[in-house]
Design a protein around this motif. Structure first.
Motif, PDB file in Angstrom:
ATOM      1  N   ASN A   1       0.928  -1.130  -0.058  1.00  0.00           N
ATOM      2  CA  ASN A   1      -0.077  -0.120   0.018  1.00  0.00           C
ATOM      3  C   ASN A   1       0.930   1.325  -0.109  1.00  0.00           C
ATOM      4  O   ASN A   1       0.382   2.142  -0.697  1.00  0.00           O
ATOM      5  N   LYS A   2       2.083   1.088   0.693  1.00  0.00           N
ATOM      6  CA  LYS A   2       3.048   2.407   0.655  1.00  0.00           C
ATOM      7  C   LYS A   2       3.489   2.509  -0.629  1.00  0.00           C
ATOM      8  O   LYS A   2       3.491   3.784  -1.192  1.00  0.00           O
ATOM      9  N   THR A   3       3.885   1.359  -1.264  1.00  0.00           N
ATOM     10  CA  THR A   3       4.420   1.702  -2.784  1.00  0.00           C
ATOM     11  C   THR A   3       3.341   2.116  -3.645  1.00  0.00           C
ATOM     12  O   THR A   3       3.675   3.164  -4.288  1.00  0.00           O
ATOM     13  N   ILE A   4       2.109   1.769  -3.689  1.00  0.00           N
ATOM     14  CA  ILE A   4       0.731   2.233  -4.419  1.00  0.00           C
ATOM     15  C   ILE A   4       0.510   3.692  -4.055  1.00  0.00           C
ATOM     16  O   ILE A   4       0.549   4.555  -5.039  1.00  0.00           O
ATOM     17  N   ALA A   5       0.643   4.097  -2.903  1.00  0.00           N
ATOM     18  CA  ALA A   5       0.785   5.478  -2.507  1.00  0.00           C
ATOM     19  C   ALA A   5       1.665   6.537  -3.300  1.00  0.00           C
ATOM     20  O   ALA A   5       1.330   7.429  -3.505  1.00  0.00           O
ATOM     21  N   HIS A   6       2.990   5.797  -2.840  1.00  0.00           N
ATOM     22  CA  HIS A   6       4.052   6.604  -3.569  1.00  0.00           C
ATOM     23  C   HIS A   6       4.012   6.709  -5.108  1.00  0.00           C
ATOM     24  O   HIS A   6       4.195   7.815  -5.635  1.00  0.00           O
TER      25      HIS A   6
ATOM     26  N   LYS B   1       1.528   6.119  -7.295  1.00  0.00           N
ATOM     27  CA  LYS B   1      -0.133   6.372  -7.836  1.00  0.00           C
ATOM     28  C   LYS B   1      -0.111   5.959  -9.156  1.00  0.00           C
ATOM     29  O   LYS B   1      -0.312   6.652 -10.226  1.00  0.00           O
TER      30      LYS B   1
ATOM     31  N   ALA C   1      -7.365   4.144  -4.392  1.00  0.00           N
ATOM     32  CA  ALA C   1      -6.070   4.178  -5.187  1.00  0.00           C
ATOM     33  C   ALA C   1      -6.049   4.965  -6.392  1.00  0.00           C
ATOM     34  O   ALA C   1      -5.278   5.274  -7.023  1.00  0.00           O
ATOM     35  N   ASN C   2      -7.608   5.292  -7.071  1.00  0.00           N
ATOM     36  CA  ASN C   2      -7.804   6.015  -8.234  1.00  0.00           C
ATOM     37  C   ASN C   2      -7.063   5.481  -9.155  1.00  0.00           C
ATOM     38  O   ASN C   2      -6.170   5.804 -10.061  1.00  0.00           O
TER      39      ASN C   2
END
Length: 854
Positions: A127-132, A134, A176-177
């Motif tokens: 999730n941290k990777t996905i947030a970073h 995008k 996550a858009n």
């Protein structure tokens, strides 16, 4: 964080962030509390632990693989082996470049196949990777990747859906858009033994990725009006009746089946598209069962055929309408004007996917858990079966109404989407099923009369018999080899039979413990196990199920069209189609508890050899067509001649039966010679084995060789056109990833060769029966009102028929089932034959007399 390193992988992925952590040397398997890396501790045995994402991601695509390989770990480079080469080729085939992507593991550290708990431990890092990053598209490659990316959001009734259901689907992740695309795991694509169809399907999955890069996320309809007084509800109904050309509607009820006294419709909702705004809206209200104006308006809405009706699993709404929507003020009625069933349309679009509404809402709109709070109230106790009561009647309407409204709102929108996605061929199949399932709802409601006293007595007798046989089994010396022997434990039984007692595995079923495998072993001990299991199943599954599911002396099973990959039907609550027939003892026990209505007969009309006939419509083999059309020929007899080296004057009926069941049908369904040989040899009487020996075939080994040689002649010489057709179907399936039926259905892979060459035949054969039932059932009921169709079993239908109506019912069945059907379905190139069995007047279903062909 961590040290910035550069690793040139197969992707040429460029910079990555990968923390360099030395293995601690501590052993795996130590108990650690908490979550995350310290609870998991896979990193302790890795060279390159906690591998971070790699790649350039030029198009915003994040590939989530399941776990680094040992080679990846050694080289500190993801996709460093064959899987990287396969993926590169596949991406380029769909117009993508490896540099368009990032790649990251769902579980960051190499090792054994991960567990669900280990996936959960790693999710925070993902999730941290996905947030970073995008990403625009997240590609979840395999079960564990899907589990990590999205499956933790599968709650409520969506919780029963397996993560692998997402494979081949796109799903919007609103948080996550981004779009999520599920694909096969990469290891399925690696190796020279991988089938062509998997590669074809995998590229179709990656094509979804390319399509999603610039695709906007969907916006779900959202307007729901909750109404709590009958006057306002009536105003809404008047407006809908006057302005809507189609509606979707949905009920919340006190259970699954409406037949038991006390059941009721708790709330109802209707969705339609408001013409003045173009918006889809829904209104939800309590079902005002005591308000005559409301009931009259509701009846008018549902019986006005010019207003099209849509539901998700319309047999549910149709059945509840008939049984519980009329109250004491309006006669019972069925819904008129069905134009869509979003459950069946989902099945027609993808025969391998889930068909629940919550799944459709999730993958189409990215909406999860809108049923989570209500789900606990919908379930009824398992011990009560499908007639049980849930807790919905005690829940405040204000709590239920928004949920109920969303169900119809989403159903309306999904129906429009599905009808855009169905091609012209599939629309034919979907419309056929929509009409047919309404007919099956009526068949289910007719019910099969059950004699409760006979059923209770049968239950008691079986309990006594089971106790006696079980005690005898436990006294046998073999059971002493296992502590706590349990004949119902398949794992324990397999270990006892094959590992401890040393029985050879079945050539086709391996170390199987089902009845077929156990019968093949045939020792007194194994025969006793089969008997004990059979008695218990007869008592608990059949007689116990009949008593649990019957209401007022009537058994009303459900018939479903959304659960079988080949687009055949299934039955549930109880399984009407699994009531024993071939086993004479089981047949007598289970079917003797059923009688027709007073003064009637039970009649079965069964298509004879319909799958063989329908196969001719596909392969058009002239030899097979002659067998089907020329009554002087006999395929099973001729096969017995070849298998057992007989002639017209010396073969036996038993040999013909063995040839039919042991070779012809298994061969048609894809079995191979050496496997068929074993089953045939077990069935052969000593006289046939002696005859074969006199012809030089002495013993099983020689017979197996003979069967394999005969099999080659069977397909390459005797039925060479049929064999060539099977080769063509398999080659075409491997090219496209699907097969199609004349009746408007498409089966998607992965499929085995036997599934690809038999699926369309099996499905189409059933559709002949279904079409006949759809056409004939209302006409039979209209003869005098004393006769009706009460069930459907595979390629047969069951009727409760008054003797005065019998001849006319036979005429109707024969006309629609063998004559009219060939006019409408002109591709049927051989005659269809329907045979009839019947009980005595007021007799039982166990004692049926064959009447021959209609």
């Amino acid at each position: 964080g961590g040290e910035r390193v550069v690793a040139a992988g197969f992707f040429d992925l460029g910079p990555q962030f990968a923390p360099v952590v030395k293995p601690s040397g501590k052993g795996r398997g130590v108990s650690h509390s908490g979550s995350g890396c310290e609870a998991c501790r896979r990193y302790e045995t890795c060279i390159s632990p906690k591998m971070d994402y790699q790649g350039e991601g030029r198009k915003g695509i994040l590939l989530v693989i399941e776990v680094p390989t040992a080679r990846d770990d050694e080289k500190n480079r993801l996709l460093s082996g064959d899987s990287g080469i396969v993926l590169t080729d596949a991406l380029r085939d769909v117009g993508l470049d490896p540099q368009d992507c990032w790649v990251v593991p769902a579980v960051r550290c190499t090792g054994d196949e991960p567990s669900g708990i280990e996936v959960d431990h790693c999710r925070a890092m993902l999730n941290k990777t996905i947030a970073h990053l995008k990403p625009k598209v997240i590609v979840a490659m395999g079960m564990w990747s899907i589990q990590a990316v999205i499956a933790h959001k599968f709650v409520g009734r969506l919780g029963s859906v397996k993560p692998t259901a997402l494979i081949g689907f796109t799903m919007p992740d609103l948080a996550a858009n981004a779009w999520i695309v599920g694909t096969f795991p990469l290891q399925h694509m690696v190796g020279s033994d991988r089938k062509k169809d998997l590669r074809v399907i995998f590229r179709k999955q990656l094509k979804l990725v390319a399509d999603c890069v610039n695709k906007p996320l969907p916006v779900a309809p959202h307007i729901v009006h909750s109404v709590t007084n009958p006057e306002t509800a009536c105003d809404w109904l008047r407006e809908i009746i006057q302005t809507a050309d189609k509606i979707a509607f949905d009920y919340e009820t006190t259970g699954l089946k409406p037949h038991l006294r006390g059941h009721k419709i708790v709330t109802a909702s209707v969705a339609w598209r408001r013409k003045s705004t173009g918006e889809i809206e829904a209104v939800a209200f309590p079902f005002f069962i005591k308000d005559q104006v409301f009931l009259s308006l509701w009846r008018k809405l549902l019986t006005t055929a010019s207003i099209g009706k849509i539901a998700h699993n319309n047999s549910f709404e149709d059945t509840w309408t008939y049984w519980r929507a009329h109250g004491d003020l309006v006669p019972p009625y069925w819904v008129r004007g069905w134009i869509g069933d979003t459950c069946l349309q989902a099945h027609c679009l993808n025969n391998r996917a889930p068909t629940g509404l919550k799944w459709e809402v999730a993958w189409r709109f990215g909406i999860f858990g809108y049923d989570e709070q209500i789900d606990q109230h919908i379930k009824s106790p398992e011990k009560d079966g499908a007639n049980g009561f849930n807790k919905m009647a005690s829940v405040a309407p204000a709590f239920i109404l928004p949920y109920n409204g969303k169900d119809s709102l989403y159903s309306y929108s999904i129906d429009e989407m599905q009808k855009e996605e169905l091609d012209e061929m599939q629309k034919v199949g979907a419309d056929f099923f929509t009409q047919a399932v309404a007919a099956l709802a009526k068949v289910s409601s007719n019910g099969l009369p059950l004699d409760p006293e006979r059923a209770t007595k049968a239950n008691q007798d079986l309990s006594i018999e089971w106790a006696t046989e079980d005690a005898a089994l436990r006294a046998m010396p073999e059971t002493k080899m296992v502590h706590g022997f349990n004949p119902d434990s398949n794992q324990q039984l397999a270990s006892l039979l094959y590992d401890k007692l040393g029985y050879p595995p079945h050539p086709e079923l391996g170390k199987g413990v089902d009845e077929e495998a156990l019968e093949a072993i045939g020792t007194p001990f194994v025969q006793k196990i089969v008997k004990v299991r059979k008695i218990k199943k007869l008592r608990d599954t059949y007689i116990g199920g009949f008593l649990r599911e019957s209401v007022g002396g009537m058994l009303r099973a459900s018939f479903n069209l959304n659960r079988v990959d080949t687009f055949r039907s299934s039955s549930s609550d109880p399984n009407f189609q699994n009531i024993p027939k071939r086993d004479k003892y089981a047949q007598k026990v289970t079917r003797s508890v059923f009688r027709p209505s007073p003064g009637n007969r039970i009649i079965e009309w069964d298509y004879k050899g319909v799958e063989v006939a329908i196969s001719c419509c596909y392969h058009k083999d002239p030899v097979m067509v002659k067998y089907v059309t020329d009554s002087t020929t006999d395929m099973h007899r001729d096969t017995a001649f070849g298998l057992f080296l007989r002639g017209p004057d010396d073969f036996t009926k038993e040999e013909r039966t063995i040839a039919k069941n042991g070779f012809v049908f298994p061969s048609f369904y894809g079995s191979i010679g050496e496997n068929m040989a074993h089953g045939i040899w077990v069935m052969l009487p000593d006289s046939t084995k002696e005859h074969l020996a006199s012809k030089g075939i002495k013993g099983y080994a020689a017979f197996k060789t003979h069967v394999c040689e005969y099999e080659k002649e069977f397909w390459e010489v005797r039925f060479k056109e049929y064999g060539a057709w099977r080769d063509r179907v398999w080659a075409e399936y491997q090219r496209t990833g699907f097969i199609e039926m004349f009746t408007g259905f498409r089966m998607y892979g992965p499929l085995k060769r036997t599934q690809a060459t038999n699926g369309q035949i099996q499905g189409t054969a059933f559709h002949c029966l279904l079409r006949t039932l759809l056409k004939a059932a209302p006409e039979i009921e209209a003869i005098s009102g004393r006769s009706r169709i009460i069930g459907q079993i595979h390629d047969a239908m069951v009727g409760d028929i008054h003797p005065d109506d019998e001849a006319e019912a036979d005429r109707i069945i024969k006309y629609y089932g063998t004559e009219e059907i060939r006019k409408e379905w002109a591709w049927i190139n051989v005659p269809l034959v329907i045979e009839k069995d019947r009980s005595e007047i007021d007799g039982t279903w166990a004692e049926m007399t064959g009447c021959g062909a209609l």
